[in-house]
Design a protein around this motif. Structure first.
Motif, PDB file in Angstrom:
ATOM      1  N   ILE A 119      42.023 -29.730  -4.241  1.00 24.89           N
ATOM      2  CA  ILE A 119      41.765 -28.299  -4.370  1.00 24.89           C
ATOM      3  C   ILE A 119      43.091 -27.545  -4.320  1.00 24.89           C
ATOM      4  O   ILE A 119      43.864 -27.703  -3.369  1.00 24.89           O
ATOM      5  N   PHE A 120      43.333 -26.745  -5.329  1.00 29.00           N
ATOM      6  CA  PHE A 120      44.557 -25.933  -5.368  1.00 29.00           C
ATOM      7  C   PHE A 120      44.233 -24.498  -4.965  1.00 29.00           C
ATOM      8  O   PHE A 120      43.190 -23.975  -5.309  1.00 29.00           O
ATOM      9  N   PHE A 121      45.151 -23.890  -4.220  1.00 28.00           N
ATOM     10  CA  PHE A 121      44.952 -22.488  -3.853  1.00 28.00           C
ATOM     11  C   PHE A 121      46.304 -21.821  -3.625  1.00 28.00           C
ATOM     12  O   PHE A 121      47.329 -22.507  -3.520  1.00 28.00           O
ATOM     13  N   THR A 122      46.303 -20.514  -3.604  1.00 25.32           N
ATOM     14  CA  THR A 122      47.571 -19.803  -3.406  1.00 25.32           C
ATOM     15  C   THR A 122      47.561 -19.047  -2.090  1.00 25.32           C
ATOM     16  O   THR A 122      46.505 -18.588  -1.628  1.00 25.32           O
ATOM     17  N   GLU A 123      48.714 -18.943  -1.491  1.00 28.24           N
ATOM     18  CA  GLU A 123      48.888 -18.143  -0.279  1.00 28.24           C
ATOM     19  C   GLU A 123      49.983 -17.136  -0.543  1.00 28.24           C
ATOM     20  O   GLU A 123      50.971 -17.437  -1.230  1.00 28.24           O
ATOM     21  N   PHE A 135      45.117 -29.345  -1.301  1.00 31.32           N
ATOM     22  CA  PHE A 135      44.675 -30.352  -0.329  1.00 31.32           C
ATOM     23  C   PHE A 135      43.563 -31.188  -0.954  1.00 31.32           C
ATOM     24  O   PHE A 135      42.715 -30.665  -1.664  1.00 31.32           O
ATOM     25  N   ARG A 153      40.108 -33.161  -1.024  1.00 28.74           N
ATOM     26  CA  ARG A 153      38.878 -32.877  -0.301  1.00 28.74           C
ATOM     27  C   ARG A 153      37.783 -33.920  -0.616  1.00 28.74           C
ATOM     28  O   ARG A 153      37.034 -33.786  -1.566  1.00 28.74           O
ATOM     29  N   LEU A 196      39.169 -29.197   8.600  1.00 29.75           N
ATOM     30  CA  LEU A 196      38.804 -28.090   7.722  1.00 29.75           C
ATOM     31  C   LEU A 196      37.657 -27.279   8.338  1.00 29.75           C
ATOM     32  O   LEU A 196      36.662 -27.858   8.800  1.00 29.75           O
ATOM     33  N   PRO A 201      43.124 -24.233   3.662  1.00 34.11           N
ATOM     34  CA  PRO A 201      42.728 -22.824   3.669  1.00 34.11           C
ATOM     35  C   PRO A 201      41.891 -22.510   4.902  1.00 34.11           C
ATOM     36  O   PRO A 201      41.003 -23.274   5.271  1.00 34.11           O
ATOM     37  N   SER A 202      42.200 -21.391   5.529  1.00 31.65           N
ATOM     38  CA  SER A 202      41.472 -21.039   6.739  1.00 31.65           C
ATOM     39  C   SER A 202      40.395 -20.016   6.450  1.00 31.65           C
ATOM     40  O   SER A 202      39.577 -19.697   7.306  1.00 31.65           O
ATOM     41  N   ASN A 203      40.380 -19.462   5.252  1.00 33.33           N
ATOM     42  CA  ASN A 203      39.366 -18.454   4.954  1.00 33.33           C
ATOM     43  C   ASN A 203      38.879 -18.593   3.515  1.00 33.33           C
ATOM     44  O   ASN A 203      39.226 -19.530   2.817  1.00 33.33           O
ATOM     45  N   ARG A 204      38.078 -17.610   3.117  1.00 30.65           N
ATOM     46  CA  ARG A 204      37.419 -17.716   1.820  1.00 30.65           C
ATOM     47  C   ARG A 204      38.286 -17.162   0.699  1.00 30.65           C
ATOM     48  O   ARG A 204      39.326 -16.564   0.925  1.00 30.65           O
ATOM     49  N   ALA A 205      37.788 -17.329  -0.501  1.00 33.11           N
ATOM     50  CA  ALA A 205      38.623 -17.046  -1.664  1.00 33.11           C
ATOM     51  C   ALA A 205      38.811 -15.575  -1.952  1.00 33.11           C
ATOM     52  O   ALA A 205      39.759 -15.188  -2.599  1.00 33.11           O
ATOM     53  N   ILE A 206      37.909 -14.744  -1.494  1.00 34.18           N
ATOM     54  CA  ILE A 206      37.959 -13.364  -1.965  1.00 34.18           C
ATOM     55  C   ILE A 206      38.256 -12.402  -0.825  1.00 34.18           C
ATOM     56  O   ILE A 206      37.979 -12.685   0.340  1.00 34.18           O
TER      57      ILE A 206
END
Lengths: 409, 252
Positions: B39-43, B54, B56, B222, B243-248
């Motif tokens: 899973i890719f995400f941005t901070e 990370f 999953r 997680l 990720p510690s929270n949701r996408a939006i």
């Protein structure tokens, strides 16, 4: 209605077939709903045999439960509400509600059947459920208990209707079945609420208030269904309604119950959206999306707030046309509520990730809409059948006489 | 009895998705139906935005909510700590999918994620949902443990490669793919991981390498606040993150 009611199963089948050739409101509903049921069921079966459940727009990485589950919840809770309405007279002694008791029980049975039918077509393996759930005995699962209580509820409703059909309103056994039915239906609808309310990972659903909301909003949809059904039975002509029933519907009793229930449901909805918008808790973002959805505003303002005002207004609350309008609006509003509640609880992703970066979109597919038609037409066809085959206006003699005097006096 | 668990070192993970491919080949997944995914995400925001990722798999929780909600007992936890689905009991109600906080469960009959629909390209003539040419040997298929190509209308998920792990010699503290004797018992995603970011072992054994790494390198889980207590731990080190929270963002 001046029907000759059948006494044997053979006569009942003949009566149902005969209705295709008759011309009155009930026969028209019967013919149209059977046609709609045949067409929608044929379409759904065709899609299920060719595409399988891939014909639905639900998906593993978004909304798992879609409009089919919402339709099931709508019908199951309407059934529960109708049983609660029947309990007013049969359990709690509000005798003025006797004229709608038998009708409410019949409608409770058929709406539950409509709900179960839609659920069976949504489930992957409905027949496996029949043995896997009883043998599994998963006492931790809210869905297990929901199944247990709704099954008990359906059996008790059928027994109760049989007793009423045999004119047994007042025996000890009949009272016992009525009371047991009331308990079963509170447990069943409450447990249906807990199917959603138990899930801490879905904050929009989480909490025991969901259970309470399901019981009360179920009572509201039951009340709306009984009003529509009464007027439907008499072709929306109040003059044709017999005196005891007229005294109930055209007095201020039913509008008062109706307005109270709408009011409580509105309080639930508005306090829920308040908490949802106010709270910073992660996962409540769906409430913002809800606020931007036109359907939500249609539900709250047009389908609930407007009928609430109608039923409070002394000039409108006893007018049949406004009662029917309010009831239909409430039923539409609660269907929207079931769908929005179920979808909004799922379309906020669990955490950030590649596969979804915002609220997951979901619109039911044509097959899913047809499944809604299956549910509605099943309920309407069985309603017409009940109207024609059983005397749904029946009530205890002494009650009919007393109420009749009230209406005349 | 072992309590199998996984440790993923996010400082070593390069996000190559080899684990996803290995899992798909080992377990005959439909394209896109990734039991294991990265899973890719941005901070952060420009100019200090960071792309993070990370892997999953199913978290094989100590307190699996999917198991608690299952109305038939189709989802269950084995004695060695693996959460599985019995496809002979699953009724396809999808309650487990709704109750899983990690989105690691898949319903068989859905619109294909990637065209063409492989179920139509390789249709099955029996109870299987499809019949791919690269499937695992029939002898390994085990519907009671959710292993193999699933039937129609059931829910499937990562099994920690139960067909491999369950045959490991009893008492093994770690299934190290570098050890030729243990390689065939190690989950496919761990075996294939080129940078060696994945570790698999017995969490109940304080001497195991996975237990030591969780203790020494502060392993995190997680969405730990939900209380499911995953048996998959992440080592975030300096650069990694889950990720510690949701996408939006609610206010936006």
């Amino acid at each position: 209605m001046n029907f000759t009611y059948p006494k044997t199963p053979g006569e009942a089948v003949a009566g149902a077939l005969k209705m295709f050739g008759e011309s009155h409101v009930t026969a028209t509903i019967w013919k149209l709903s059977v046609a709609a049921l045949a067409a929608s069921l044929a379409f759904v079966f065709y899609m299920l045999f060719t595409e399988g459940h891939a014909a639905f727009n639900t998906s593993s990485d978004g909304v798992n439960w879609g409009s089919a589950i919402a339709t099931y919840v709508f019908f199951a809770l309407t059934s529960s509400g109708l049983t609660l309405i029947a309990s007013l007279s049969m359990v709690f002694g509000f005798k003025q509600f006797y004229p709608v008791a038998k009708r409410a029980i019949w409608l409770a049975i058929i709406t539950l059947i409509a709900g179960f039918s839609v659920l069976a077509l949504e489930l992957g393996h409905p027949f496996r459920m029949l043995w896997a759930m009883p043998l599994g005995m998963q006492v931790h699962s809210p869905m297990f208990w929901m199944g247990v209580f709704y099954s008990i509820d359906l059996v008790l409703l059928i027994v109760k209707f049989y007793l009423l059909w045999k004119d047994d309103w007042d025996s000890g056994f009949s009272h016992f079945i009525g009371a047991a039915s009331f308990v079963a239906v509170v447990l069943a609808s409450g447990m249906l609420g807990l199917v959603f309310g138990s899930l801490a990972m879905r904050p929009m659903w989480f909490g025991s208030a969901t259970s309470l909301f399901y019981i009360i909003s179920g009572a509201l949809s039951g009340a709306a269904a009984i009003v529509v059904s009464v007027y439907l039975a008499y072709g929306f002509d109040a003059r044709k309604i017999p005196a005891p029933l007229r005294s109930l519907t055209l007095g201020d009793q039913l509008p008062k119950v109706f307005a109270t229930l709408i009011g409580i449901v509105l309080v639930f909805l508005l306090t829920r959206i308040w908490v949802g918008l106010w709270s910073n808790q992660d996962g409540m973002e769906g409430f913002v999306a809800l606020l931007h959805a036109p359907w939500f505003h249609l539900e709250v303002w047009v389908c609930l707030a407007l009928p609430f005002l109608m039923m409070l207004s002394p000039s409108m609350q006893q007018e049949p046309k406004w009662q029917v309008t309010a009831s239909i609006l409430v039923l539409v509003g609660l269907f929207i509520e079931r769908l929005q509640f179920i979808v909004a609880g799922q379309n906020v992703p669990m955490f950030k990730g590649t596969w979804m970066n915002g609220v997951t979109p979901y619109t039911p597919s044509l097959t899913e809409w047809m499944l809604v038609v299956v549910g509605v037409s099943t309920a309407l066809a069985l309603y017409a059948l009940g109207e024609r085959l059983f005397n749904l206006c029946a009530a205890p003699k002494e009650c009919m006489e007393g109420a009749g005097q009230l209406a005349q006096g | 009895m072992a309590k199998w668990g996984m440790v993923i070192d996010l400082e070593k993970c390069v996000g190559c998705q080899a684990c996803t491919i290995a899992c798909g080949m080992e377990n005959n997944r439909l394209p896109g139906e990734n039991w294991q995914d990265v899973i890719f995400f941005t901070e952060g925001t420009y100019p200090s935005a960071q792309l993070k990722w990370f892997p999953r798999p199913c978290q094989h929780c100590e307190n699996p909510s999917c198991m608690a909600v299952c109305p038939t007992g189709a989802t269950y936890k084995t004695e060695d700590g693996v959460v599985l689905v019995d496809w002979n009991k699953c009724i396809g109600c999808k309650y487990c999918m709704v109750a899983c906080p990690y989105g690691v469960r898949f319903y068989t009959d859905e619109k294909p994620l990637i065209a063409p629909d492989m179920r139509k390209v390789y249709p099955s003539k029996d109870d299987h949902s499809w019949n791919p040419p690269w499937k695992m040997p029939d002898a390994r298929e085990d519907w009671k443990h959710g292993v193999g190509i699933q039937p129609h209308d059931v829910v499937s998920k990562c099994t920690f490669c139960y067909h491999r792990v369950s045959k490991a010699p009893p008492g093994t503290p770690d299934l190290d793919p570098q050890d030729p004797k243990l390689r065939e018992f190690t989950p496919a995603c761990v075996v294939t991981c080129a940078p060696g970011a994945r570790f698999f072992g017995d969490l109940s054994n304080p001497e195991s390498n996975v237990s030591r790494m969780i203790g020494d390198k502060r392993g995190v889980r997680l969405l730990d606040q939900l209380g499911n207590k995953p048996q998959v731990y992440y080592l975030t080190g300096v650069g990694g993150a889950v990720p510690s929270n949701r996408a939006i963002h609610k206010k936006s």
